[in-house]
Design a protein around this motif. Structure first.
Motif, PDB file in Angstrom:
ATOM      1  N   LYS B 208       0.848  -1.208   0.000  1.00 58.48           N
ATOM      2  CA  LYS B 208       0.000   0.000   0.000  1.00 58.48           C
ATOM      3  C   LYS B 208       0.877   1.249   0.000  1.00 58.48           C
ATOM      4  CE  LYS B 208      -4.325  -1.603   2.141  1.00 58.48           C
ATOM      5  NZ  LYS B 208      -4.481  -2.584   1.106  1.00 58.48           N
ATOM      6  N   PHE B 209       2.014   1.173   0.667  1.00 57.60           N
ATOM      7  CA  PHE B 209       2.941   2.306   0.662  1.00 57.60           C
ATOM      8  C   PHE B 209       3.409   2.561  -0.758  1.00 57.60           C
ATOM      9  CE2 PHE B 209       6.005   5.133   2.689  1.00 57.60           C
ATOM     10  CZ  PHE B 209       7.013   5.225   1.730  1.00 57.60           C
ATOM     11  N   TRP B 214       4.738   5.603  -4.684  1.00 55.17           N
ATOM     12  CA  TRP B 214       5.413   5.365  -5.966  1.00 55.17           C
ATOM     13  C   TRP B 214       4.376   4.821  -6.948  1.00 55.17           C
ATOM     14  CZ3 TRP B 214      10.853   5.929  -6.804  1.00 55.17           C
ATOM     15  CH2 TRP B 214      11.558   6.374  -5.679  1.00 55.17           C
ATOM     16  N   PRO B 215       3.316   5.589  -7.216  1.00 54.79           N
ATOM     17  CA  PRO B 215       2.165   5.032  -7.924  1.00 54.79           C
ATOM     18  C   PRO B 215       2.462   4.587  -9.357  1.00 54.79           C
ATOM     19  CG  PRO B 215       1.615   7.130  -6.885  1.00 54.79           C
ATOM     20  CD  PRO B 215       3.090   6.988  -6.798  1.00 54.79           C
ATOM     21  N   MET B 216       3.287   5.357 -10.067  1.00 55.21           N
ATOM     22  CA  MET B 216       3.531   4.957 -11.451  1.00 55.21           C
ATOM     23  C   MET B 216       4.288   3.627 -11.482  1.00 55.21           C
ATOM     24  SD  MET B 216       5.407   6.975 -14.568  1.00 55.21           S
ATOM     25  CE  MET B 216       3.974   7.775 -15.263  1.00 55.21           C
ATOM     26  N   LEU B 217       5.280   3.493 -10.643  1.00 60.95           N
ATOM     27  CA  LEU B 217       6.049   2.257 -10.574  1.00 60.95           C
ATOM     28  C   LEU B 217       5.142   1.096 -10.167  1.00 60.95           C
ATOM     29  CD1 LEU B 217       8.812   0.789 -10.559  1.00 60.95           C
ATOM     30  CD2 LEU B 217       9.013   1.413  -8.150  1.00 60.95           C
ATOM     31  N   SER B 218       4.315   1.329  -9.173  1.00 59.70           N
ATOM     32  CA  SER B 218       3.396   0.287  -8.691  1.00 59.70           C
ATOM     33  C   SER B 218       2.451  -0.150  -9.808  1.00 59.70           C
ATOM     34  CB  SER B 218       2.600   0.834  -7.499  1.00 59.70           C
ATOM     35  OG  SER B 218       1.603  -0.069  -7.102  1.00 59.70           O
ATOM     36  N   GLN B 219       1.872   0.832 -10.515  1.00 59.95           N
ATOM     37  CA  GLN B 219       0.958   0.495 -11.618  1.00 59.95           C
ATOM     38  C   GLN B 219       1.692  -0.294 -12.692  1.00 59.95           C
ATOM     39  OE1 GLN B 219      -1.750   3.868 -13.040  1.00 59.95           O
ATOM     40  NE2 GLN B 219      -0.343   4.924 -11.659  1.00 59.95           N
ATOM     41  N   TYR B 220       2.881   0.153 -13.040  1.00 65.47           N
ATOM     42  CA  TYR B 220       3.621  -0.494 -14.118  1.00 65.47           C
ATOM     43  C   TYR B 220       3.851  -1.978 -13.802  1.00 65.47           C
ATOM     44  CZ  TYR B 220       7.209  -1.914 -17.344  1.00 65.47           C
ATOM     45  OH  TYR B 220       7.908  -2.620 -18.281  1.00 65.47           O
ATOM     46  N   THR B 227       5.178 -10.092 -17.509  1.00 66.20           N
ATOM     47  CA  THR B 227       6.613  -9.845 -17.436  1.00 66.20           C
ATOM     48  C   THR B 227       7.135  -9.873 -15.998  1.00 66.20           C
ATOM     49  OG1 THR B 227       6.433  -8.457 -19.394  1.00 66.20           O
ATOM     50  CG2 THR B 227       8.457  -8.270 -18.139  1.00 66.20           C
ATOM     51  N   PHE B 228       6.329  -9.365 -15.072  1.00 67.98           N
ATOM     52  CA  PHE B 228       6.809  -9.265 -13.687  1.00 67.98           C
ATOM     53  C   PHE B 228       5.816  -9.915 -12.723  1.00 67.98           C
ATOM     54  CE2 PHE B 228      10.153  -6.356 -14.767  1.00 67.98           C
ATOM     55  CZ  PHE B 228       9.651  -5.509 -15.737  1.00 67.98           C
ATOM     56  N   THR B 229       6.363 -10.757 -11.841  1.00 67.53           N
ATOM     57  CA  THR B 229       5.589 -11.223 -10.691  1.00 67.53           C
ATOM     58  C   THR B 229       6.210 -10.520  -9.499  1.00 67.53           C
ATOM     59  OG1 THR B 229       5.239 -13.383 -11.690  1.00 67.53           O
ATOM     60  CG2 THR B 229       4.953 -13.221  -9.315  1.00 67.53           C
ATOM     61  N   THR B 230       5.392  -9.754  -8.780  1.00 69.74           N
ATOM     62  CA  THR B 230       5.969  -8.803  -7.829  1.00 69.74           C
ATOM     63  C   THR B 230       5.590  -9.107  -6.396  1.00 69.74           C
ATOM     64  OG1 THR B 230       5.695  -7.148  -9.568  1.00 69.74           O
ATOM     65  CG2 THR B 230       6.191  -6.328  -7.383  1.00 69.74           C
ATOM     66  N   ASN B 231       6.531  -8.870  -5.501  1.00 72.35           N
ATOM     67  CA  ASN B 231       6.278  -8.897  -4.069  1.00 72.35           C
ATOM     68  C   ASN B 231       6.975  -7.676  -3.474  1.00 72.35           C
ATOM     69  OD1 ASN B 231       4.898 -10.191  -2.080  1.00 72.35           O
ATOM     70  ND2 ASN B 231       6.489 -11.693  -1.611  1.00 72.35           N
ATOM     71  N   VAL B 232       6.339  -7.068  -2.482  1.00 71.46           N
ATOM     72  CA  VAL B 232       6.863  -5.800  -1.958  1.00 71.46           C
ATOM     73  C   VAL B 232       7.225  -5.952  -0.486  1.00 71.46           C
ATOM     74  CG1 VAL B 232       6.408  -3.335  -1.711  1.00 71.46           C
ATOM     75  CG2 VAL B 232       5.304  -4.607  -3.551  1.00 71.46           C
ATOM     76  N   TYR B 233       8.380  -5.439  -0.134  1.00 78.85           N
ATOM     77  CA  TYR B 233       8.875  -5.541   1.239  1.00 78.85           C
ATOM     78  C   TYR B 233       9.301  -4.160   1.747  1.00 78.85           C
ATOM     79  CZ  TYR B 233       9.631 -10.390  -0.301  1.00 78.85           C
ATOM     80  OH  TYR B 233       9.474 -11.657  -0.808  1.00 78.85           O
ATOM     81  N   GLY B 234       9.144  -3.948   3.034  1.00 78.81           N
ATOM     82  CA  GLY B 234       9.743  -2.778   3.671  1.00 78.81           C
ATOM     83  C   GLY B 234      11.004  -3.252   4.372  1.00 78.81           C
ATOM     84  N   VAL B 235      12.104  -2.557   4.150  1.00 75.80           N
ATOM     85  CA  VAL B 235      13.388  -3.037   4.682  1.00 75.80           C
ATOM     86  C   VAL B 235      14.131  -1.912   5.392  1.00 75.80           C
ATOM     87  CG1 VAL B 235      15.683  -3.819   3.983  1.00 75.80           C
ATOM     88  CG2 VAL B 235      13.680  -4.800   2.910  1.00 75.80           C
ATOM     89  N   GLU B 261       6.751  -7.761   5.654  1.00 74.36           N
ATOM     90  CA  GLU B 261       6.109  -8.360   4.474  1.00 74.36           C
ATOM     91  C   GLU B 261       4.788  -8.953   4.905  1.00 74.36           C
ATOM     92  OE1 GLU B 261       7.793 -12.033   3.371  1.00 74.36           O
ATOM     93  OE2 GLU B 261       6.447 -12.315   1.671  1.00 74.36           O
ATOM     94  N   ASN B 262       3.698  -8.589   4.200  1.00 72.45           N
ATOM     95  CA  ASN B 262       2.377  -9.166   4.496  1.00 72.45           C
ATOM     96  C   ASN B 262       2.029  -9.069   5.974  1.00 72.45           C
ATOM     97  OD1 ASN B 262       1.924  -9.899   1.866  1.00 72.45           O
ATOM     98  ND2 ASN B 262       2.817 -11.940   2.108  1.00 72.45           N
ATOM     99  N   GLY B 263       2.309  -7.941   6.571  1.00 73.43           N
ATOM    100  CA  GLY B 263       1.961  -7.733   7.973  1.00 73.43           C
ATOM    101  C   GLY B 263       2.892  -8.449   8.932  1.00 73.43           C
ATOM    102  N   HIS B 264       3.903  -9.125   8.413  1.00 76.24           N
ATOM    103  CA  HIS B 264       4.817  -9.886   9.256  1.00 76.24           C
ATOM    104  C   HIS B 264       6.152  -9.156   9.313  1.00 76.24           C
ATOM    105  CE1 HIS B 264       7.912 -13.110   9.790  1.00 76.24           C
ATOM    106  NE2 HIS B 264       7.065 -13.479  10.724  1.00 76.24           N
ATOM    107  N   SER B 265       6.639  -8.997  10.535  1.00 76.37           N
ATOM    108  CA  SER B 265       7.871  -8.250  10.729  1.00 76.37           C
ATOM    109  C   SER B 265       8.938  -9.176  11.306  1.00 76.37           C
ATOM    110  CB  SER B 265       7.557  -7.099  11.694  1.00 76.37           C
ATOM    111  OG  SER B 265       8.713  -6.385  11.999  1.00 76.37           O
ATOM    112  N   SER B 266      10.146  -9.107  10.791  1.00 80.50           N
ATOM    113  CA  SER B 266      11.194  -9.986  11.312  1.00 80.50           C
ATOM    114  C   SER B 266      12.558  -9.379  11.025  1.00 80.50           C
ATOM    115  CB  SER B 266      11.098 -11.377  10.667  1.00 80.50           C
ATOM    116  OG  SER B 266      11.572 -11.333   9.324  1.00 80.50           O
ATOM    117  N   ARG B 267      13.613 -10.123  11.365  1.00 80.83           N
ATOM    118  CA  ARG B 267      14.971  -9.691  11.007  1.00 80.83           C
ATOM    119  C   ARG B 267      15.531 -10.558   9.876  1.00 80.83           C
ATOM    120  NH1 ARG B 267      15.765  -8.942  16.748  1.00 80.83           N
ATOM    121  NH2 ARG B 267      16.849 -10.941  16.899  1.00 80.83           N
TER     122      ARG B 267
END
Lengths: 340, 280
Positions: B208-209, B214-220, B227-235, B261-267
């Motif tokens: 969602k962030f 980064w809406p254009m990148l997210s839409q693309y 072409t792309f299978t995407t997963n998004v992480y906060g790091v 990732e997906n509501g899960h936080s870890s190291r």
């Protein structure tokens, strides 16, 4: 051995490019080939450019697509062409630039951004409206006549569906050319995108409508241009016509706002009465793509206008596509008698 | 046991957190945080590139910008996946962000780079949580407030919006005939610790962030599923800002990191890698 056109670059000494671009640096010269070519001017062209070229592959330029490039899209995938016409500074480029800005914030209407071959050009169009450029008020670069037969590009996809991507080609015809076209049919004839366009957007400068002395000429030029291209057959029963009154912020903020709005309404009625039954459809719009009065752009109206280009085209009834007379190669631009 | 070799392409504009992530990943592999996490199965023969900045990274100091045209052997990490016993080597060439900016500006790439695309198993795409994705448009109240500094700067392609540049760089990759499709693409939003600050109203879920910031990148990425299978992480590879690291450096580097990732936080910074390499 390679060396560099830049005097300070140590690449000849230790192989490290001053600008850090390595083999891809455009300043590289193959010194052995250069020396050989200096010895004999009859020797075939230096190998230095070839050596540098082998290491580099050019990608698409990012400039507006030429007709041949546009054909690649229209022959391969579903493509919609929209042409923009209007007098100088009527807001054509501002509207196009606004679309790019809107995609940077999210989907436009029900359509999500899926790509563009002309992102650098869109960014350049928007530059003088950004804080980073140092301007005090947003400015817009004038459309250049060199791009009269070129196309900006978006690829979009309908949100929430597994629909195919749609390529949208946007032909921004400069105001100078518009004026010349009104005066001379031959100028119209050279506007290749018109004959192919699914949608024609005629921008009517709202600021001009606030000046009674300017209204009549502005309306007359718009009318004459439409008459010309209908007469020549460049648009007709398969064209969707959009009459867009721009700079609504100026109209609403004018000294005689009520009079200006009434003039706009009258203008719309007259043009609608004259042209509605000569084209596939005629729709009226009022927008402010880059307001300078502190108000925000009319993004809903612009999104609706944008969506209307993608939701309807009158150009391709099924029988034409299946026609045995026209081979697969003779689609699109060639189909409409525009040979390149 | 046969070891598989994997090639991961790292894409990101300058200062997007690529090098810090690689360093942090190396630390985490050597000190795995859970039994699912990838762990180091040994040390690559040539670790000169990683080691040159290791002391700085462990001390919580800012790393130097990655040089262009680096001649080092690319970072190579040897790993084991404990749940399956699988071992492998992953190569993560740490390319300077300037190289991607050059592609955008010059509209060209090296044939060597293009040919390498044939062998990549996935992409790691880096964006910064705390840097703007687009140039600031003079709009609304800004038109009334901004005076202009009198110094009109002509258009310079390098100054284009970050998300526009990055989108075009990905379009170049998508246009390469040789890539495997769809290409697994992990988007890493670096400096995620800035998002989790108190009173930050930005979305706390990485997808969602990305969609909001980064809406254009997210839409693309979403609109090119072929072409792309995407997963998004906060790091957060460093754990905090430069100022915060003065205190944080007392903690071992593998304990400063965080990934969401997906509501899960870890190291476990190996999560994106496990997903890219289908080791989940």
């Amino acid at each position: 051995m390679v060396r560099c056109k830049l005097a300070d670059c140590p690449v000849a000494r230790d192989g490290r490019c001053l600008e850090g671009r390595g083999d891809a640096c455009p300043n590289l010269i193959d010194s052995e080939s250069s020396a050989a070519s200096e010895q004999s001017r009859n020797v075939s062209p230096s190998k230095s450019k070839t050596a540098a070229k082998r290491a580099i592959e050019r990608l698409y330029s990012g400039l507006p697509l030429e007709v041949a490039e546009a054909r690649e899209f229209s022959q391969a995938t579903r493509t919609v062409v929209t042409a923009f016409v209007g007098i100088r500074e009527s807001g054509k480029t501002s509207l196009l630039a606004r679309l790019h800005q809107m995609f940077q914030l999210g989907p436009i209407g029900n359509f999500g951004f899926s790509g563009s071959r002309t992102l650098p050009r869109f960014e350049e169009l928007n530059w003088l409206a950004t804080l980073e450029s140092g301007v005090a008020v947003p400015l817009m670069e004038r459309s250049s006549q060199q791009f009269d037969n070129s196309f900006l590009h978006f690829c979009v996809r309908s949100i929430g569906s597994s629909g195919v991507p749609i390529n949208l080609l946007l032909n921004d015809i400069s105001g100078e050319t518009f004026g010349d076209a009104v005066a001379n049919q031959s100028v119209c004839d050279r506007l290749l995108g018109l004959a192919r366009c699914d949608h024609l957007v005629l921008l009517l400068d709202g600021a001009a409508l606030t000046e009674p002395a300017m209204r009549h000429d502005h309306e007359a030029k718009g009318r004459n241009f439409l008459q010309r291209i209908l007469q020549s057959g460049q648009i007709g029963p398969t064209t969707a016509l959009h009459l867009v009154i721009s700079k609504m912020d100026v109209v609403k903020g004018s000294a005689d706002a009520a009079g200006s709005l009434a003039a706009a309404t009258d203008l719309e009625k007259r043009l609608e009465a004259e042209f509605a039954d000569r084209v596939a459809s005629l729709r009226l719009w009022r927008v402010a793509a880059r307001p300078r009065d502190g108000s925000l752009p009319t993004v809903k109206e612009i999104a609706d206008l944008f969506s209307s280009w993608l939701n309807a085209t009158y150009r391709y009834p099924a029988t034409v596509i299946d026609s045995p007379k026209l081979g697969r190669d003779a689609r699109d631009f060639l189909r409409f008698g525009i040979g390149f | 046991m046969d070891e598989e070799r994997f090639q991961v392409l790292i894409i990101g504009l300058p200062e997007s957190g690529k090098t810090s992530f690689i360093q942090a990943l190396d630390e985490v592999l050597q000190n795995p945080s859970s039994s699912d996490a990838l762990s180091a199965s040994g040390l690559a023969y040539d670790r000169a590139y990683l080691e040159k900045d290791k002391a700085k990274f462990r001390a919580g100091q800012k790393l130097d910008r990655t040089e262009r045209n680096v001649q080092w052997h690319p970072p190579e990490l040897w790993f084991r996946h404990p749940p399956t016993g699988k071992t492998g080597r992953v190569f993560l060439p740490d390319v300077s962000g300037e190289m991607y900016r050059d592609q955008w500006v010059d509209r060209a790439w090296s044939t060597k780079y293009r040919d390498q695309l044939l062998s990549i198993n996935g992409l790691l795409v880096f964006v910064r949580a705390d840097l703007p994705a687009s140039n600031t448009e003079l709009l609304g109240q800004l038109v009334e407030i901004v005076q202009g500094d009198g110094d009109l700067r002509p258009w310079d392609t390098q100054k284009a919006s970050a998300q526009v540049q990055l989108t075009d760089v990905l379009q170049f990759v998508a246009g390469a005939q040789s890539i495997k499709r769809p290409l697994r693409t992990a988007v890493l939003i670096s400096a995620w610790d800035t998002v989790e600050k108190v009173r930050n109203a930005l979305p706390q879920e990485p997808p969602k962030f990305l969609e909001r910031e980064w809406p254009m990148l997210s839409q693309y990425l979403c609109n090119n599923p072929d072409t792309f299978t995407t997963n998004v992480y906060g790091v957060s590879a460093l754990g905090g800002t430069e100022a915060e690291l003065k205190e944080l450096c007392k903690i071992p580097p593998h304990e400063r990191v965080k990934i969401v990732e997906n509501g899960h936080s870890s190291r476990d910074l190996s999560r994106p890698l496990r997903w890219l390499l289908a080791l989940n």
